[in-house]
Motif scaffolding. Structure first.
Motif, short mmCIF file in Angstrom:
data_model
loop_
_atom_site.label_atom_id
_atom_site.label_comp_id
_atom_site.label_asym_id
_atom_site.label_seq_id
_atom_site.Cartn_x
_atom_site.Cartn_y
_atom_site.Cartn_z
N VAL A 1 26.30 3.62 1.64
CA VAL A 1 24.92 4.03 1.88
C VAL A 1 24.87 5.46 2.38
N ARG A 2 23.78 6.11 2.07
CA ARG A 2 23.55 7.49 2.45
C ARG A 2 23.68 7.64 3.97
N GLY A 3 24.44 8.65 4.39
CA GLY A 3 24.62 8.93 5.80
C GLY A 3 25.73 8.15 6.48
N SER A 4 26.35 7.20 5.76
CA SER A 4 27.44 6.43 6.37
C SER A 4 28.66 7.33 6.54
N PRO A 5 29.50 7.03 7.52
CA PRO A 5 30.70 7.85 7.74
C PRO A 5 31.59 7.95 6.50
N GLU A 6 31.71 6.85 5.74
CA GLU A 6 32.54 6.87 4.53
C GLU A 6 31.96 7.80 3.47
N ARG A 7 30.64 7.78 3.30
CA ARG A 7 30.02 8.63 2.30
C ARG A 7 30.11 10.11 2.70
#
Length: 167
Positions: A81-87
């Motif tokens: 998802v947008r803004g997630s640490p992984e992204r």
């Protein structure tokens, strides 16, 4: 396979694999992989980043085809998802990976022999590709030719005032 530094210079070149072999397959069969695996590259010891306390290792950056190791970083697999640490991590990692893609683009736009398969003996094709890499480095480092060979708009740069949101 080429390793490129942050200034678009080729610092390692391994020539001779067919284009249909995956990046990960080429990597696992090259001398660099053997030296990295055997700790024979003299990679500096982990250090803390500026303003931080935790030590982090020096790493090479690769795409999803490469194995994840202490000194080789690759993106998280999947969609986040947008803004997630992984992204955000994947976005920042892809920005660093674009340097090598841009270096290939620069070389192929100037040295047109790289745009199509070389119908030559392997040793001659290897010599041509290595010559292109050497000429690329020479032109990148030359004060007289750098701006002509790679004008400012040909290289990736961070826009002033931009933010990184992992979009």
């Amino acid at each position: 396979m080429v390793i490129v530094d942050a200034d678009y210079n080729c610092i390692y070149v391994d020539i001779g694999y067919q284009g249909r072999v995956s990046d990960g397959g080429v990597f696992q069969n090259c001398e660099l992989y053997q030296r990295l695996t055997n700790n024979a590259l003299n990679v500096p010891a982990p250090r803390a980043l500026f303003g931080r306390r935790n030590e982090v290792p020096y790493v090479f950056v690769g795409d999803a085809a490469f194995p994840l190791t202490e000194n080789l970083m690759k993106p998280y697999q999947g969609t986040y998802v947008r803004g997630s640490p992984e992204r955000i991590f994947n976005y920042r990692l892809s920005r660093s990976r674009r340097i090598v893609e841009n270096a290939f683009g620069i070389m192929s736009s100037v040295f047109r022999v790289l745009r199509k398969p070389m119908l030559l003996e392997a040793d001659k094709a290897t010599l041509i590709v290595m010559t292109v890499a050497c000429l690329h480095n020479f032109l990148r480092k030359s004060k007289s030719f750098r701006g002509i060979y790679t004008p400012v708009e040909a290289v990736d740069r961070e826009m002033e005032g931009s933010t990184i949101s992992g979009t």
